[in-house]
Write a protein that holds these residues in place. Structure first.
Motif, PDB file in Angstrom:
ATOM      1  N   UNK A 141      91.027  81.150  55.270  1.00 15.53           N
ATOM      2  CA  UNK A 141      92.430  82.086  55.729  1.00 15.53           C
ATOM      3  C   UNK A 141      93.344  81.884  54.303  1.00 15.53           C
ATOM      4  N   UNK A 142      94.079  82.922  53.483  1.00 14.67           N
ATOM      5  CA  UNK A 142      94.808  82.228  52.812  1.00 14.67           C
ATOM      6  C   UNK A 142      96.477  82.394  52.976  1.00 14.67           C
ATOM      7  N   UNK A 143      97.230  81.643  52.435  1.00 16.76           N
ATOM      8  CA  UNK A 143      98.557  80.799  53.114  1.00 16.76           C
ATOM      9  C   UNK A 143      98.434  80.305  53.465  1.00 16.76           C
ATOM     10  N   UNK A 144      97.726  79.255  53.847  1.00 21.32           N
ATOM     11  CA  UNK A 144      98.109  77.749  54.680  1.00 21.32           C
ATOM     12  C   UNK A 144      97.825  77.055  53.950  1.00 21.32           C
ATOM     13  N   UNK A 145      99.020  75.621  54.117  1.00 19.77           N
ATOM     14  CA  UNK A 145      99.052  74.728  53.042  1.00 19.77           C
ATOM     15  C   UNK A 145      97.994  73.673  53.074  1.00 19.77           C
ATOM     16  N   UNK A 146      97.224  72.645  52.552  1.00 22.37           N
ATOM     17  CA  UNK A 146      97.076  71.577  52.833  1.00 22.37           C
ATOM     18  C   UNK A 146      97.272  70.129  52.298  1.00 22.37           C
ATOM     19  N   UNK A 158      86.584  67.486  47.310  1.00 20.43           N
ATOM     20  CA  UNK A 158      86.262  69.196  47.294  1.00 20.43           C
ATOM     21  C   UNK A 158      88.450  69.561  48.000  1.00 20.43           C
ATOM     22  N   UNK A 159      88.810  69.565  47.464  1.00 24.73           N
ATOM     23  CA  UNK A 159      90.088  70.368  48.722  1.00 24.73           C
ATOM     24  C   UNK A 159      90.192  71.989  47.957  1.00 24.73           C
ATOM     25  N   UNK A 160      90.378  73.158  48.796  1.00 31.12           N
ATOM     26  CA  UNK A 160      90.480  73.999  48.589  1.00 31.12           C
ATOM     27  C   UNK A 160      91.222  74.815  49.817  1.00 31.12           C
ATOM     28  N   UNK A 161      92.580  75.500  49.182  1.00 32.04           N
ATOM     29  CA  UNK A 161      93.134  75.982  50.250  1.00 32.04           C
ATOM     30  C   UNK A 161      93.208  77.701  50.249  1.00 32.04           C
ATOM     31  N   UNK A 174      98.230  73.343  48.381  1.00 30.20           N
ATOM     32  CA  UNK A 174      97.130  71.668  48.114  1.00 30.20           C
ATOM     33  C   UNK A 174      98.224  70.593  47.395  1.00 30.20           C
ATOM     34  N   UNK A 175      98.467  70.210  48.459  1.00 31.27           N
ATOM     35  CA  UNK A 175      98.818  68.297  48.229  1.00 31.27           C
ATOM     36  C   UNK A 175      98.141  67.562  48.195  1.00 31.27           C
ATOM     37  N   UNK A 176      97.960  66.775  47.448  1.00 33.35           N
ATOM     38  CA  UNK A 176      97.309  65.261  47.358  1.00 33.35           C
ATOM     39  C   UNK A 176      98.351  64.042  47.256  1.00 33.35           C
TER      40      UNK A 176
END
Length: 195
Positions: A141-146, A158-161, A174-176
């Motif tokens: 879903x859109x609008x959720x952070x990682x 691979x990381x994608x919001x 997305x924050x790493x």
């Protein structure tokens, strides 16, 4: 105490666990552990221990919550929940999914390989006390952070919001972050059969 001999599965409707789930003597681990909870698994001051060098730990519940004094121990951890997942772990690898709506929050004490962590509609936070390798982390879903944080090196495939909306995202950050280096982890190469 719940003592499990060899490979045993336990099914409960709701379970609030305080204490130890593992092998037959003292705090020895079981070989493998499967907990299938129809509704909620709550762990307060609990240890769930499969063998840390070869054991598999399988968790399934509507929601899984733990306090700061609880830990899941195994070589490999596989978690499925319809709602939220909050875990403290001491594992080598993890696969986790929230299939309806709920946040996923994973605190690993040492290094970690993330095979797959997927939230259908929820934020994802993964922290490791050592190096971390991430194969696939995404929410649909859109609008959720990682947020993915490593106390050592971090390798990412691979990381994608917000995968369901593609380039039409309206939110979801997305924050790493790593204490040492962040680098690309080369994607797996598969043949037409998926091998």
């Amino acid at each position: 105490y719940v003592r499990l001999i060899d490979d045993r599965s336990t099914v409960f409707t709701d379970l609030t666990l305080t204490g130890f789930v593992g092998g037959l003597a003292s705090f020895d681990p079981a070989r493998n552990v499967t907990l299938d909870i129809e509704r909620n698994l709550t762990v307060q001051g609990g240890i769930v221990a499969a063998n840390s060098t070869s054991g598999h730990l399988e968790l399934a519940a509507a929601n899984i919550t733990t306090d700061g004094a609880s830990v899941f121990i195994a070589k490999d951890l596989n978690v499925v929940a319809t709602g939220g997942i909050q875990l403290n772990t001491l594992v080598d690898t993890i696969t986790a999914s929230s299939t309806t709506a709920g946040n996923i929050d994973i605190n690993e004490a040492t290094g970690l390989t993330v095979n797959s962590v997927v939230a259908k509609d929820g934020a994802i936070a993964i922290r490791a006390g050592g190096d971390m390798d991430v194969r696939d982390v995404h929410n649909i879903a859109d609008s959720d952070n990682i947020t993915v944080t490593s106390a050592g090196n971090l390798r990412v495939d691979y990381i994608e919001a917000g995968t369901s909306v593609g380039a039409q995202k309206t939110g979801g950050i997305v924050k790493v972050d790593a204490k040492l280096t962040v680098s690309e982890w080369q994607a797996l190469v598969r043949d037409a059969s998926g091998n």
